[in-house]
Design a protein around this motif. Sequence first.
Motif, short mmCIF file in Angstrom:
data_model
loop_
_atom_site.label_atom_id
_atom_site.label_comp_id
_atom_site.label_asym_id
_atom_site.label_seq_id
_atom_site.Cartn_x
_atom_site.Cartn_y
_atom_site.Cartn_z
N ARG A 1 24.05 83.00 61.38
CA ARG A 1 24.85 82.02 62.12
C ARG A 1 23.98 80.81 62.44
N ILE A 2 24.60 79.66 62.46
CA ILE A 2 23.85 78.45 62.80
C ILE A 2 23.38 78.56 64.24
N ILE A 3 24.31 78.97 65.15
CA ILE A 3 23.97 79.20 66.55
C ILE A 3 24.47 80.59 66.89
N PRO A 4 23.62 81.45 67.46
CA PRO A 4 24.06 82.81 67.75
C PRO A 4 25.14 82.85 68.85
N ALA A 5 25.78 84.03 68.98
CA ALA A 5 26.85 84.19 69.97
C ALA A 5 26.29 84.00 71.38
N PHE A 6 27.11 83.48 72.27
CA PHE A 6 26.67 83.18 73.64
C PHE A 6 26.35 84.46 74.40
#
Lengths: 646, 357
Positions: A543-548
């Motif tokens: 993922r470009i940005i991981p899950a919050f």
Amino acid sequence: MLIEIKALAQELPAVAGMQVNELCELSAALGFPVDGVSQEDGETIIEVDVTANRGDVLSHRGFARDLAARIGGKLAPLACPTLEEGAPLMPIHLRAGAACPIYSTAVLDLGEGPGTPEAARRFLASMGSNAKGFAPVDGSNELLFRYGHPTHAFDADRLKGCLIVRWAEEGETLVTLDGVERKLSPKDLLIADESGPVALAGVMGGDSTKVTPETKRVLLESAWFDARSVRATAHRHGLHSDASYRFGRGADPAMARTGRDLLARRLMDWGGAVLHGAWTAGEVPAAPAAIRLTEATLHRLTGSPISLGEAQPLLERLGFQVVRSADGLHAQPPTWRHDMEIEVDLAEEVLRMRGYDTIPMALPPLEGHPEPLSANYVQRKNLALRLAHLGFHQTVTLGFVSPELDAEFMSALGVDNPQGGRTLVNPLGVEYSVMRGSLLPSLRATAEYNLRQGAREVRLFEISPTYFSTPEGPQETLKLAIVWTGTLGGESYLSPARPVRSADLVGVARDLGLTVLPKVHELGEGVFGIEFPLGELGRPQERIIPAFQAFSRFPVMERDLSLLVAMDQSYAALREAMVQVLPQGTLQSLDCVDVFRHKNLPQGKQAWLMRFRFQHMERTLTGAEVDGWVASALKVAQGLGAELRG
Amino acid sequence: MDMSLLPPELCEAERGFPAALQACGDLDALMRLKGAFIGREGSHAARMMELLKAAPKEQKRELGAAINALKGQWEESIRIRQAELEDAKRKQGALAQAWDPELPPPAPAKGAMHPLNRLMDRMVEVFRPLGYHVEEGPEVETEAHNFDGLNIPADHPARGSADTFYLKEHAELLLRTHTSPVQVRVMQRLAPTLEEKGGIRFLAPGRVYRKDEIDPTHSPMFHQVEGLLVGKGIGMHHLKGTLNYAMKALFGPKAEVRFRPSYFPFTEPSCEVDVRCPLCGGDGCRVCKGSGWVELLGAGLVHPNVLRFSGIDPEVWSGFAFGIGVERTAMMVSQTPDLRLFFENDTRFLAAMGGLD
């Protein structure tokens, strides 16, 4: 190949008016870059680099022929009357089929003539070959450099019975001109007389039949030998002569008779020799079939239209027999070209004649989706950059090491990695003979080298494959190795000096994201190294940005606990036991933040300062509950033998 | 003020005040002085207040005014002196905190990527906008991938043990002599889905081995960057356009590129690519051996036999390939005099040549 400009101009008069650099540019544009220009005895010599497929260019006339085709010039006619073919004075049997289809010869009585003329001597000197003052030898050499066709002269009186061109028989031997006895293989093509081998065909003559100052009568050999067979024989015997070099790259079968005529003419002119007779066994092999070339191919290869009308004369200038028909050009290569097999070969000739500079430039259209950079490549690149930012220098060391060094490390690392399957047959030396099982020996040597060079501290890393023996062959694993040694700090008033410790490397390994920490090896006094497969680092995030992930905004409560523990207390065990009794999710961290060892502490004890950090997700913690948790952790620690330090 | 109203000891104190004030070198001394002159109890000011209380009524007014004036004067002087001393103390404190910024600071450790890796990464960056990705292959290769698949004849001298390293227990294995076998591997892998993919384009940077003794211009291990593009209707113009772009991207927009015919068994037509000598600008020098040009790479259109070997129909597909010598390029752009420097790994060389950016 050395080319004397004066001799070149004798073959192609148009060269006489050219500047040397103009000639060099022209030569490069034809595919033969000039490696050097020199002066020899007032003559300009250029060193031309000829590609391996163009045996036909390896002479002044051959080179001139290609130049002439490009500039549209005319070659000087070959100044040599043709000898009349007569009855054989000695039978010649060709028994090697296509490996030697033609063998042209002549027998001459040597005369008392003036010998090799000055012009020929100077030309040979230009070619880096000393004149022997001996017409059969000098004449053969001179025409080799000038016309590219190797010839040989036998002492005719030392030949017995007949000449046979045949494959050697097992067990046969021949002492070649250089005095070495050669054991022949059935794959060696040779010239024999009734008594046995007298020459390695196209490679070197035999010692027993060589021309000497006592020779009265010579038999000339001007034949054509198959390139493959000559190359193999030259290679097998490590015998690389001017003749094998040219035959090995493809000579012109049509030059067999002409070569003989040229050599005979030299013997007559230079030495006053008298011709007894000239004859030829076999024939020039049939020319290869014509190759078709279409306008569509020329268009595809260059992106621009080239008409067959333009291509035809270009090929004809190169000596091709070209017939134009409805389906394209049909071009039959000349006898000297052995590098023409398929349509693109012909097309390349057209482009070479027009000049590669006439081909336009364009970027190819992008078809389909471009692929992302592979995860491996990205990981490696980022890793290298990261380590460089952490102060490490990336090294590149050879992939092979000595067997002793490799064995030392394999045993130190406890790896069963047999060397046999990773050993080279033909290494540069025994110290370069084993494909390394570990990068650490190379890095240790590099670190020690840098310390000897006066470096205070050395940080190195390398990302390279290591090799593991398997029955199928060495298995390659890309590994990262890091070596750290020397003195940290001490170069500034704010950073005190201390030796590099193994813990420094553990810190780096942890920083790189290794969960299972590799063993730190002490490679020498204060030289520490780790090594592990890149695969252990885990893949970069998809993922470009991981899950919050939620985090607490309530205050952090911090507590320190100083514990007296045994010198051999396991930190991981103690910590893990304490963590077990603490509220998960609320305990943010528990770490040893200081180690104190002092003679005033009880014998065999050290003090660990453990720091707890608590933070609740939904409320502010009270001092009492935090103190309760710490007390329970202390109790667990005490159960493991720790004491609270007063 | 009329000092005649005060007793002699107070007059004495009044006269001595300025000197005493000056003598206070720090705040402690000043506080002691302050206590002695204007403190609540036992000070000169307190004594004066007692005098005032005891003074006859008719003198009170005049004496009171005089005492107030004197006290006010002392207070003011002490305040000024206090400010001075406080300022001096602040300055002293600040000085004690301040460090000459010229003193050597703690320097963050500085490492470097190897110059050869940096150059290879740069080449990948140059080709990235054209849609090239990176492919890799093993360094221990089979003869099939290293030679057969590249149309290199069985008796080619490069296959000999004088040129190529072979493995002892695996007669068919060798150390790859170029990065070209990656072409064969990738084409074989993609051949079945080529129509769907639309073509192939990649770079293969990597290490290769040839049996050369170690000297200033030779090493038994060195690096190449291979490039391959396969598509429909690919010609020399595409190769020229691509390499012209790449050379300008690598060496600057003024870089001049020359294509000349050459020969490799795996390409037809073949070419060598020269760039105008960066050292002499083309006038001729030691680096370019007087020719004004430096040879940088070999290239050509993929030979139909190479496509065929990997299962790709040369009647439908065509392509180009090129191979760049990394050390040669690195030495040329940096004027590094000796190839061995790249493998010696002296950190001074690495820091100067490799850098971090």
